[in-house]
Write a protein that holds these residues in place. Structure first.
Motif, short mmCIF file in Angstrom:
data_model
loop_
_atom_site.label_atom_id
_atom_site.label_comp_id
_atom_site.label_asym_id
_atom_site.label_seq_id
_atom_site.Cartn_x
_atom_site.Cartn_y
_atom_site.Cartn_z
N CYS A 212 -0.25 0.15 -0.82
CA CYS A 212 -0.11 1.50 -1.35
C CYS A 212 0.91 2.30 -0.53
CB CYS A 212 -1.46 2.21 -1.37
SG CYS A 212 -2.58 1.59 -2.66
N ARG A 213 0.90 2.10 0.79
CA ARG A 213 1.90 2.79 1.62
C ARG A 213 3.30 2.29 1.27
NH1 ARG A 213 -2.08 2.05 5.67
NH2 ARG A 213 -1.04 0.16 6.40
N ALA A 214 3.43 0.99 1.03
CA ALA A 214 4.73 0.43 0.66
C ALA A 214 5.20 1.00 -0.68
CB ALA A 214 4.64 -1.10 0.59
N TYR A 215 4.25 1.20 -1.61
CA TYR A 215 4.62 1.80 -2.89
C TYR A 215 5.14 3.22 -2.69
CZ TYR A 215 4.08 4.11 -7.41
OH TYR A 215 4.31 4.85 -8.56
N ALA A 216 4.47 3.99 -1.84
CA ALA A 216 4.90 5.37 -1.60
C ALA A 216 6.30 5.40 -0.98
CB ALA A 216 3.90 6.08 -0.69
#
Length: 269
Positions: free
Chosen positions: A208-212
């Motif tokens: 999810c952090r990578a998506y952000a």
């Protein structure tokens, strides 16, 4: 090369493709509640769904973001009207952004006979914009218009526990440069890639952090064009100065044109 297509036809084609790949489609339903404990519970009035992840792709006034307590305050500073009108005989294959004393107008052909016409102004100037459009394009008195608001809204973080936001649900970009469709499709791809990695055993918070991060990178280096155009419209004096500068420094306008028309899909609402 660019291809112009009505937004309704484009949306239908995307929906059909999703159905072909196994998606279950629900039409003409409204989300009435959304809550989360160990999983999401989403109700539509007649049905209830449970899910580990929810992807909010429901636009600038996102119902999902509102139920999740994420939707920021809306600024109703300006309103847009959009409609399809008869394509003028001499219009040609071009896209026009026309600055006017009351606001601005965007114009683009959607097929051989229709023009997508947008008018943007304040509540007080929209009547005069409609009068201008009626004369300029010989519109009938019963011309149908679609109202679009807000045109500006604070961005929302695109990644939350069990929730990813894509397109205008996460960040609204005023459509000066017709890039809304690109951001919607690309952020949807990024969200899908994120969910695939999680389903394969990837660490959920890390993914999810990578998506952000990828979501932020998608906008980096292009929002300045939008902000510059918005400043030119909101402040007529600045807009006039920019036009005059372009007359004496054509290279500036050419650079802006290249940045705006680089190979990305364009909105044809």
């Amino acid at each position: 090369a660019e291809v112009a297509v009505k937004r309704s036809l484009f949306d239908h084609a995307v929906m059909q493709r999703a159905a072909e790949l196994g998606a279950e489609i629900r039409e003409n339903v409204t989300v009435t509640s959304l809550s989360r404990t160990d999983e999401w519970r989403l109700a539509t009035g007649g049905e209830e769904f449970r899910a580990r992840f929810v992807v909010a792709a429901d636009g600038r006034n996102s119902t999902v973001a509102r139920f999740a307590g994420l939707l920021p305050n809306i600024r109703h500073e300006r309103v847009a009207l959009q409609g399809h009108v008869r394509l003028p005989r001499d219009f040609g294959n071009r896209v026009v952004l026309q600055l006017l004393p009351e606001g601005y107008s965007g114009q683009a052909p959607v097929n051989a006979s229709e023009l997508n016409l947008c008018l943007v102004g304040t509540a007080s100037t929209l009547p005069r914009l409609r009068e201008w459009a009626a004369k300029r394009f010989a519109l009938p008195s019963n011309q149908a218009w679609r109202t679009i608001t807000p045109l500006a809204r604070s961005p929302i973080s695109p990644a939350h526990p069990g929730l990813l936001l894509v397109g205008d649900a996460a960040r609204v970009v005023e459509p000066f440069t017709g890039e809304g469709i690109y951001y919607a499709l690309r952020s949807g791809e990024l969200a899908a890639e994120t969910l695939i990695q999680i389903a394969r055993g990837g660490d959920e918070p890390a993914q999810c952090r990578a998506y952000a991060v990828a979501h932020a990178a998608m906008y980096r280096g292009r929002l300045w064009i939008n902000q510059l155009a918005r400043a030119a419209v909101v402040s007529p004096r600045f807009g006039s100065a920019l036009v005059q500068l372009g007359r004496f420094q054509p290279a500036i306008l050419r650079a802006l044109t290249r940045a705006i028309t680089s190979a990305q899909p364009r909105d044809t609402l």
